[in-house]
Design a protein around this motif. Sequence first.
Motif, PDB file in Angstrom:
ATOM      1  N   ASN A  40     -11.080 -16.738  39.601  1.00 36.25           N
ATOM      2  CA  ASN A  40      -9.739 -17.168  39.999  1.00 36.25           C
ATOM      3  C   ASN A  40      -8.959 -17.728  38.810  1.00 36.25           C
ATOM      4  N   THR A  41      -7.668 -17.663  38.901  1.00 37.48           N
ATOM      5  CA  THR A  41      -6.815 -18.386  37.964  1.00 37.48           C
ATOM      6  C   THR A  41      -6.865 -19.853  38.370  1.00 37.48           C
ATOM      7  N   VAL A  42      -7.079 -20.732  37.394  1.00 39.14           N
ATOM      8  CA  VAL A  42      -7.133 -22.166  37.675  1.00 39.14           C
ATOM      9  C   VAL A  42      -5.942 -22.827  36.982  1.00 39.14           C
ATOM     10  N   ILE A  43      -5.154 -23.519  37.772  1.00 38.82           N
ATOM     11  CA  ILE A  43      -3.995 -24.256  37.268  1.00 38.82           C
ATOM     12  C   ILE A  43      -4.350 -25.733  37.375  1.00 38.82           C
ATOM     13  N   MET A  44      -4.353 -26.425  36.238  1.00 39.61           N
ATOM     14  CA  MET A  44      -4.719 -27.838  36.227  1.00 39.61           C
ATOM     15  C   MET A  44      -3.536 -28.681  35.777  1.00 39.61           C
ATOM     16  N   PHE A  45      -3.140 -29.597  36.632  1.00 46.21           N
ATOM     17  CA  PHE A  45      -2.074 -30.541  36.326  1.00 46.21           C
ATOM     18  C   PHE A  45      -2.721 -31.857  35.910  1.00 46.21           C
ATOM     19  N   THR A  46      -2.346 -32.358  34.726  1.00 48.77           N
ATOM     20  CA  THR A  46      -2.861 -33.635  34.250  1.00 48.77           C
ATOM     21  C   THR A  46      -1.693 -34.605  34.083  1.00 48.77           C
ATOM     22  N   ASP A  47      -2.021 -35.876  33.982  1.00 47.71           N
ATOM     23  CA  ASP A  47      -0.951 -36.870  33.958  1.00 47.71           C
ATOM     24  C   ASP A  47      -0.314 -37.092  32.591  1.00 47.71           C
ATOM     25  N   ILE A  48      -1.100 -37.118  31.519  1.00 43.42           N
ATOM     26  CA  ILE A  48      -0.560 -37.502  30.223  1.00 43.42           C
ATOM     27  C   ILE A  48      -0.952 -36.503  29.136  1.00 43.42           C
ATOM     28  N   LYS A  49       0.037 -35.977  28.443  1.00 39.36           N
ATOM     29  CA  LYS A  49      -0.218 -35.135  27.269  1.00 39.36           C
ATOM     30  C   LYS A  49      -0.920 -36.005  26.222  1.00 39.36           C
ATOM     31  N   GLY A  50      -2.050 -35.539  25.733  1.00 40.70           N
ATOM     32  CA  GLY A  50      -2.796 -36.307  24.741  1.00 40.70           C
ATOM     33  C   GLY A  50      -3.726 -37.335  25.340  1.00 40.70           C
ATOM     34  N   GLY A  51      -3.719 -37.472  26.661  1.00 43.40           N
ATOM     35  CA  GLY A  51      -4.612 -38.410  27.327  1.00 43.40           C
ATOM     36  C   GLY A  51      -6.022 -37.847  27.450  1.00 43.40           C
ATOM     37  N   SER A  52      -6.952 -38.694  27.804  1.00 39.96           N
ATOM     38  CA  SER A  52      -8.359 -38.281  27.854  1.00 39.96           C
ATOM     39  C   SER A  52      -8.623 -37.180  28.881  1.00 39.96           C
ATOM     40  N   ILE A  53      -7.886 -37.158  29.957  1.00 44.52           N
ATOM     41  CA  ILE A  53      -8.098 -36.113  30.961  1.00 44.52           C
ATOM     42  C   ILE A  53      -7.644 -34.767  30.417  1.00 44.52           C
TER      43      ILE A  53
END
Length: 145
Positions: free
Chosen positions: A60-73
């Motif tokens: 599957n295509t996986v789309i991941m939304f994270t909170d902070i650019k450059g953050g640990s996640i």
Amino acid sequence: MQKIIVASHGYFASGIEDSIKILIGERDNIDFISAYRDNIPDSKVLKEKIKNILEKNKENTVIMFTDIKGGSITNTAIELLPKYKNLNIISGSSLALVLEYILTSEDEEEEGYKEIIKNCIIEAKEGMVYINDLIAGGNEDDQIL
């Protein structure tokens, strides 16, 4: 089929989950990860959690939304990109961005997801408005809703 992951520091992702359920109902293809809380106390456990989702969604295509650019996640997800070419990471997430993507991508062909992501980012940015200025100096073309 697409898999969507929403991941954040703390309970931000859980808040997005709750809002999505209120606004558009349950979605089976979305996982929400609240890192550094409860069952995900550190980056090692976070990485394993993301890897487990990716392993189950290799086709599957996986789309991941994270909170902070450059953050640990975001950085943890970036470490997984070489092995998981189906992973797409969008940082700086908001409820508006995630909701726009979910609603827009449901009716579109799987192959067009990159363009949908780009358009949703534009829409989310345009939705960020200092309402006081809009009300004080608005004209007929400005719309609050």
